[in-house]
Scaffold this motif. Structure first.
Motif, PDB file in Angstrom:
ATOM      1  N   ASP A 105       6.608  -1.901   5.133  1.00 18.65           N
ATOM      2  CA  ASP A 105       5.846  -2.798   6.001  1.00 18.65           C
ATOM      3  C   ASP A 105       6.468  -4.190   6.099  1.00 18.65           C
ATOM      4  O   ASP A 105       6.529  -4.758   7.196  1.00 18.65           O
ATOM      5  CB  ASP A 105       4.389  -2.892   5.536  1.00 18.65           C
ATOM      6  CG  ASP A 105       3.579  -1.668   5.942  1.00 18.65           C
ATOM      7  OD1 ASP A 105       4.141  -0.769   6.598  1.00 18.65           O
ATOM      8  OD2 ASP A 105       2.378  -1.603   5.592  1.00 18.65           O
TER       9      ASP A 105
ATOM     10  N   GLU B 204       9.005  -4.456   8.683  1.00 21.82           N
ATOM     11  CA  GLU B 204       8.473  -4.407  10.042  1.00 21.82           C
ATOM     12  C   GLU B 204       7.663  -5.659  10.385  1.00 21.82           C
ATOM     13  O   GLU B 204       7.024  -5.725  11.421  1.00 21.82           O
ATOM     14  CB  GLU B 204       7.594  -3.160  10.199  1.00 21.82           C
ATOM     15  CG  GLU B 204       8.350  -1.868   9.982  1.00 21.82           C
ATOM     16  CD  GLU B 204       7.428  -0.670   9.796  1.00 21.82           C
ATOM     17  OE1 GLU B 204       6.193  -0.852   9.790  1.00 21.82           O
ATOM     18  OE2 GLU B 204       7.952   0.440   9.658  1.00 21.82           O
TER      19      GLU B 204
ATOM     20  N   ASP C  45       5.070  -6.844   8.570  1.00 22.13           N
ATOM     21  CA  ASP C  45       3.697  -6.749   8.061  1.00 22.13           C
ATOM     22  C   ASP C  45       3.700  -7.176   6.592  1.00 22.13           C
ATOM     23  O   ASP C  45       4.212  -6.464   5.740  1.00 22.13           O
ATOM     24  CB  ASP C  45       3.180  -5.314   8.202  1.00 22.13           C
ATOM     25  CG  ASP C  45       1.745  -5.163   7.734  1.00 22.13           C
ATOM     26  OD1 ASP C  45       1.124  -6.176   7.346  1.00 22.13           O
ATOM     27  OD2 ASP C  45       1.243  -4.029   7.748  1.00 22.13           O
TER      28      ASP C  45
ATOM     29  N   ASP D  91       3.446   0.431   2.133  1.00 25.40           N
ATOM     30  CA  ASP D  91       2.941  -0.951   2.140  1.00 25.40           C
ATOM     31  C   ASP D  91       3.868  -1.901   1.394  1.00 25.40           C
ATOM     32  O   ASP D  91       4.082  -3.027   1.831  1.00 25.40           O
ATOM     33  CB  ASP D  91       1.547  -1.019   1.507  1.00 25.40           C
ATOM     34  CG  ASP D  91       0.465  -0.455   2.409  1.00 25.40           C
ATOM     35  OD1 ASP D  91       0.743  -0.211   3.601  1.00 25.40           O
ATOM     36  OD2 ASP D  91      -0.660  -0.252   1.906  1.00 25.40           O
TER      37      ASP D  91
ATOM     38  N   ASP E 268       0.491 -11.056   1.159  1.00 23.28           N
ATOM     39  CA  ASP E 268      -0.669 -11.925   1.361  1.00 23.28           C
ATOM     40  C   ASP E 268      -1.782 -11.581   0.373  1.00 23.28           C
ATOM     41  O   ASP E 268      -2.457 -12.476  -0.146  1.00 23.28           O
ATOM     42  CB  ASP E 268      -1.184 -11.821   2.793  1.00 23.28           C
ATOM     43  CG  ASP E 268      -0.171 -12.319   3.814  1.00 23.28           C
ATOM     44  OD1 ASP E 268       0.764 -13.054   3.423  1.00 23.28           O
ATOM     45  OD2 ASP E 268      -0.302 -11.951   5.000  1.00 23.28           O
TER      46      ASP E 268
ATOM     47  N   GLU F  32       1.046  -7.823   4.652  1.00 24.06           N
ATOM     48  CA  GLU F  32      -0.297  -7.645   4.113  1.00 24.06           C
ATOM     49  C   GLU F  32      -0.302  -7.587   2.585  1.00 24.06           C
ATOM     50  O   GLU F  32      -1.143  -8.209   1.930  1.00 24.06           O
ATOM     51  CB  GLU F  32      -0.874  -6.354   4.697  1.00 24.06           C
ATOM     52  CG  GLU F  32      -2.246  -5.983   4.242  1.00 24.06           C
ATOM     53  CD  GLU F  32      -2.682  -4.675   4.880  1.00 24.06           C
ATOM     54  OE1 GLU F  32      -2.719  -3.668   4.164  1.00 24.06           O
ATOM     55  OE2 GLU F  32      -2.973  -4.675   6.094  1.00 24.06           O
ATOM     56  N   THR F  33       0.640  -6.877   2.000  1.00 20.60           N
ATOM     57  CA  THR F  33       0.704  -6.751   0.550  1.00 20.60           C
ATOM     58  C   THR F  33       1.015  -8.081  -0.108  1.00 20.60           C
ATOM     59  O   THR F  33       0.390  -8.458  -1.094  1.00 20.60           O
ATOM     60  CB  THR F  33       1.762  -5.702   0.144  1.00 20.60           C
ATOM     61  OG1 THR F  33       1.508  -4.503   0.860  1.00 20.60           O
ATOM     62  CG2 THR F  33       1.730  -5.413  -1.331  1.00 20.60           C
TER      63      THR F  33
END
Length: 154
Positions: free
Chosen positions: A39, A42, A44, A35, A49, A46-47
């Motif tokens: 990520d 790629e 992503d 994560d 955010d 999420e972490t």
């Protein structure tokens, strides 16, 4: 036969419980590493955010009193607090003549102190600059020495 051994011999049960815990811990750590490091490559975020959402929530609660509480909570994971707690625990175990407990606690605390020293250079993650830091820390951010020490001791 294996089921019979697990049910009748506590030593095997404790062994497999330990092995299962180690595997689950390794998988959780691998997911966190994925994560945090892979990520974002790629696409992503999420972490990031999540970090920003926590920052926004906490900035709304900002006050001198809350700041002092957060500094005090952070101190619970400091080397000095963990070391004092370790000395108290070793003293209690010594009083009860629990030499295995003393050895176990010493090995766990030593591992918690040493693992971040080996892992931080491997990951080389600088501290995030989302917020103004209350305390100036110059070493790398991942994995957290505070988290390692507090988890091991507490």
């Amino acid at each position: 036969m294996v089921r019979f051994l697990l049910l009748t011999n506590r030593k095997y049960f404790r062994f497999w419980l330990f092995i299962s815990g180690m595997i689950i811990s390794a998988l959780i750590f691998a997911e966190i590493v994925d994560d945090v490091f892979y990520d974002p490559l790629e696409g992503d975020f999420e972490t990031r955010d999540f970090d920003q959402a926590i920052y926004q929530l906490m900035s709304g609660l900002k006050s001198p009193r809350v700041t002092q509480v957060m500094i005090d909570l952070t101190a619970l994971g400091s080397v000095s607090v963990n070391f004092v707690l370790l000395l108290v625990l070793v003293s209690v175990l010594f009083t009860y003549r629990d030499h295995k407990g003393i050895i176990y606690l010493t090995v766990v605390a030593s591992g918690a102190a040493l693992w971040p020293l080996f892992l931080k250079p491997m990951f080389s993650r600088p501290r995030p600059d989302l917020v103004q830091h209350l305390v100036n820390v110059t070493d790398l951010s991942f994995p957290s020495g505070h988290a390692f020490g507090a988890t091991a001791i507490y």
